[in-house]
Design a protein around this motif. Sequence first.
Motif, PDB file in Angstrom:
ATOM      1  N   ARG A   1       0.840  -1.097   0.011  1.00 55.34           N
ATOM      2  CA  ARG A   1       0.089  -0.058   0.033  1.00 55.34           C
ATOM      3  C   ARG A   1       0.902   1.396  -0.239  1.00 55.34           C
ATOM      4  NH1 ARG A   1      -3.668  -2.836   3.892  1.00 55.34           N
ATOM      5  NH2 ARG A   1      -5.385  -3.449   2.645  1.00 55.34           N
ATOM      6  N   LEU A   2       0.505   2.022  -1.127  1.00 58.84           N
ATOM      7  CA  LEU A   2       1.252   3.325  -1.160  1.00 58.84           C
ATOM      8  C   LEU A   2       0.964   4.341   0.076  1.00 58.84           C
ATOM      9  CD1 LEU A   2       1.696   3.891  -4.858  1.00 58.84           C
ATOM     10  CD2 LEU A   2       3.725   3.262  -3.209  1.00 58.84           C
TER      11      LEU A   2
ATOM     12  N   PHE B   1       5.917   3.082   1.448  1.00 60.78           N
ATOM     13  CA  PHE B   1       4.619   2.155   1.311  1.00 60.78           C
ATOM     14  C   PHE B   1       4.739   1.023   2.379  1.00 60.78           C
ATOM     15  CE2 PHE B   1       8.434  -0.007  -1.220  1.00 60.78           C
ATOM     16  CZ  PHE B   1       8.464  -1.383  -0.725  1.00 60.78           C
TER      17      PHE B   1
ATOM     18  N   ALA C   1       2.283   8.704  -3.940  1.00 57.73           N
ATOM     19  CA  ALA C   1       1.513   7.628  -4.972  1.00 57.73           C
ATOM     20  C   ALA C   1       1.624   8.455  -6.386  1.00 57.73           C
ATOM     21  CB  ALA C   1       0.143   7.375  -4.434  1.00 57.73           C
TER      22      ALA C   1
ATOM     23  N   LEU D   1       9.037  -0.889  -7.997  1.00 55.91           N
ATOM     24  CA  LEU D   1       8.069   0.116  -8.423  1.00 55.91           C
ATOM     25  C   LEU D   1       8.829   1.204  -9.476  1.00 55.91           C
ATOM     26  CD1 LEU D   1       8.428   0.153  -4.936  1.00 55.91           C
ATOM     27  CD2 LEU D   1       6.672   1.781  -5.416  1.00 55.91           C
TER      28      LEU D   1
ATOM     29  N   LEU E   1       1.130   0.426  -9.268  1.00 52.54           N
ATOM     30  CA  LEU E   1       1.486  -0.296  -8.188  1.00 52.54           C
ATOM     31  C   LEU E   1       1.892  -1.431  -8.073  1.00 52.54           C
ATOM     32  CD1 LEU E   1       0.717  -0.070  -5.054  1.00 52.54           C
ATOM     33  CD2 LEU E   1      -1.360  -1.310  -5.119  1.00 52.54           C
TER      34      LEU E   1
END
Length: 163
Positions: free
Chosen positions: A76-77, A110, A81, A99, A87
């Motif tokens: 999860r960023l 993240f 973002a 990434l 993602l």
Amino acid sequence: MRACILALVCCATPALADLEVRFIEGAPVDRFTFTPSADCPIGPATLVVDLTASQGKLIFATTERGAGGEGYQPVRLTSGADQVVALPDGSDGARGVSLDLASLSSGLSFTIDVDDTLGQSETRVSGSEITDAQVHLVIDGTRYSASFDATARANLDLPACLS
């Protein structure tokens, strides 16, 4: 005097634009932060966290019934973002996550779950367990790398203004 100044200007080495990377243990939700120290953007680039050489034989635990210990956390960023192209999948049991960045001009972080596979304390990772894991930044085919130390930090030394 002019000759000395000219010699200094001609022979000066370029300034470095460092990228500080930190791993922050927070079982079951761990965090990686990336903080550039330059006043200019980095990128486009690919950023890779590679746990393969880690002292704790670390893996990413991203699914409930996966390879990790009791907990799990998908990628999860939490900041930056807008700088990430897509993602990452963060496959369960993987030793790396990648990434693709449009740029890196401000901080990026993240969350994910990192577990050891030595059986000592699967859900809690100490700084010494992430020692020797690496972070890579790939820009135009050139890879810049650094290893995490026992304080769970890695610092990439980069030529100034990579964009």
